[in-house]
Enzyme design. Structure first.
Site, mmCIF file in Angstrom:
data_model
loop_
_atom_site.group_PDB
_atom_site.id
_atom_site.type_symbol
_atom_site.label_atom_id
_atom_site.label_comp_id
_atom_site.label_asym_id
_atom_site.label_seq_id
_atom_site.Cartn_x
_atom_site.Cartn_y
_atom_site.Cartn_z
ATOM 1 N N LEU A 68 1.489 25.387 7.643
ATOM 2 C CA LEU A 68 0.321 25.383 6.776
ATOM 3 C C LEU A 68 -0.434 24.054 6.848
ATOM 4 C CD1 LEU A 68 -1.352 26.819 4.565
ATOM 5 C CD2 LEU A 68 0.297 25.931 2.885
ATOM 6 N N VAL A 69 0.295 22.941 6.823
ATOM 7 C CA VAL A 69 -0.373 21.638 6.763
ATOM 8 C C VAL A 69 -1.031 21.263 8.089
ATOM 9 C CG1 VAL A 69 1.089 20.790 4.910
ATOM 10 C CG2 VAL A 69 1.771 20.367 7.283
ATOM 11 N N ARG A 70 -0.855 22.068 9.114
ATOM 12 C CA ARG A 70 -1.590 21.835 10.366
ATOM 13 C C ARG A 70 -3.078 22.179 10.215
ATOM 14 N NH1 ARG A 70 2.966 24.824 14.057
ATOM 15 N NH2 ARG A 70 4.614 23.265 13.784
ATOM 16 N N ARG B 194 -6.112 21.179 8.890
ATOM 17 C CA ARG B 194 -6.383 19.808 8.481
ATOM 18 C C ARG B 194 -7.425 19.675 7.376
ATOM 19 N NH1 ARG B 194 -5.206 20.117 13.757
ATOM 20 N NH2 ARG B 194 -3.697 18.648 14.642
ATOM 21 N N SER C 252 8.319 17.561 -4.096
ATOM 22 C CA SER C 252 9.037 16.528 -3.353
ATOM 23 C C SER C 252 10.542 16.738 -3.390
ATOM 24 C CB SER C 252 8.702 15.153 -3.942
ATOM 25 O OG SER C 252 9.513 14.152 -3.366
ATOM 26 N N GLN C 253 11.172 16.691 -2.221
ATOM 27 C CA GLN C 253 12.635 16.730 -2.162
ATOM 28 C C GLN C 253 13.223 15.346 -2.430
ATOM 29 O OE1 GLN C 253 13.419 18.403 1.751
ATOM 30 N NE2 GLN C 253 13.637 20.446 0.892
ATOM 31 N N ARG C 254 12.366 14.345 -2.465
ATOM 32 C CA ARG C 254 12.830 12.995 -2.782
ATOM 33 C C ARG C 254 13.069 12.841 -4.273
ATOM 34 N NH1 ARG C 254 9.589 7.223 -1.903
ATOM 35 N NH2 ARG C 254 11.409 5.890 -2.208
ATOM 36 N N ARG D 223 -15.176 27.822 4.381
ATOM 37 C CA ARG D 223 -15.233 27.808 5.849
ATOM 38 C C ARG D 223 -13.847 27.597 6.439
ATOM 39 N NH1 ARG D 223 -19.360 24.037 9.462
ATOM 40 N NH2 ARG D 223 -19.333 25.357 11.329
ATOM 41 N N ARG E 277 -4.208 33.106 11.009
ATOM 42 C CA ARG E 277 -2.924 33.434 10.380
ATOM 43 C C ARG E 277 -2.790 34.876 9.906
ATOM 44 N NH1 ARG E 277 0.378 29.371 12.167
ATOM 45 N NH2 ARG E 277 -0.587 27.331 11.783
#
Length: 225
Positions: free
Chosen positions: A77-79, A81, A89-91, A159, A168
């Site tokens: 998904l984050v591709r 842009r 967050s896993q942190r 857009r 997708r």
């Protein structure tokens, strides 16, 4: 998977049409937004699609809350842009008792499902043991797999969404992100049907395929008419 359209530009279709009309009108944007008829909005959006002039579609945005998806999906998904993302967050969020996503190809094979679930239990146990040994969860997370469930908020302009749906919603897209794209498409079509009337893969919107030898075969033409 849970996909919720939580916010979007008010009257998005009118905003797009007004922005396009402003380029050729002596009147101001506020006046145009109030005076344009629905028929004029319809006609102008259709013309913008026909001419391929979609820059004004960037003036409206849609925000989605997405849950019950895997890190496999969000890595894809984050591709895309031109969008904004806020991911759990896993942190900072502990993954004790984490949920995970199981592909249908695994779930449909009993032996594969047993192996998959056993591995998830082992990962959970190892994660918990590392944290118990005072390994901070930001480092313990290294053992977590791509199957781990995550949550993310996504905002895209119209857009960018059209491009996202083209890529997708295609049958060549990976199954999980294709399911997400279809759910997002249904959500925006409910509130802005004219903007997304022609959204989807090119085989649906134009009767041609851009995948070449990798085409699913839905259409035979590789170029638009």
């Amino acid at each position: 998977m849970k996909v919720t359209l939580i916010k979007y530009t008010p009257e998005p279709e009118r905003a797009v049409a007004m922005s396009a009309r402003l380029c050729y009108s002596a009147a101001g944007a506020e006046e145009l937004a109030k005076t344009m008829s629905e028929a004029q909005v319809d006609k102008l959006i259709e013309k913008l699609f026909t001419m391929g002039h979609l820059s004004t579609f960037e003036h409206v945005s849609f925000t989605f809350a997405i849950e019950g998806v895997s890190r496999v999906l969000t890595h894809q998904l984050v591709r895309h842009r031109i969008a904004s993302y806020s991911q759990q967050s896993q942190r900072y969020v502990a993954e004790h008792g984490f949920e995970y996503i199981m592909p249908p190809s695994v779930a449909n094979k009993p032996e594969a499902k047993v192996k998959y679930e056993a591995l998830m239990r082992q990962i959970q146990q190892t994660y918990d043991e590392l944290v118990a040994l005072d390994v901070h969860q930001e480092d313990a997370r290294y053992v977590l797999g791509n199957a781990t469930e995550t949550k993310i908020v996504v905002t895209m302009n119209a857009r960018s969404l059209l491009h996202f749906f083209e890529k997708r919603c295609c049958l060549r897209a990976q199954w999980e992100i294709r399911n997400l794209a279809n759910a997002m498409l249904a959500a925006v079509q409910a509130v802005a049907p004219r903007l997304f009337a022609k959204a989807g893969p090119t085989c649906v919107t134009g009767g041609y395929c851009t995948e070449g030898d990798l085409s699913c075969g839905r259409v035979n033409r590789d170029k638009p008419l």
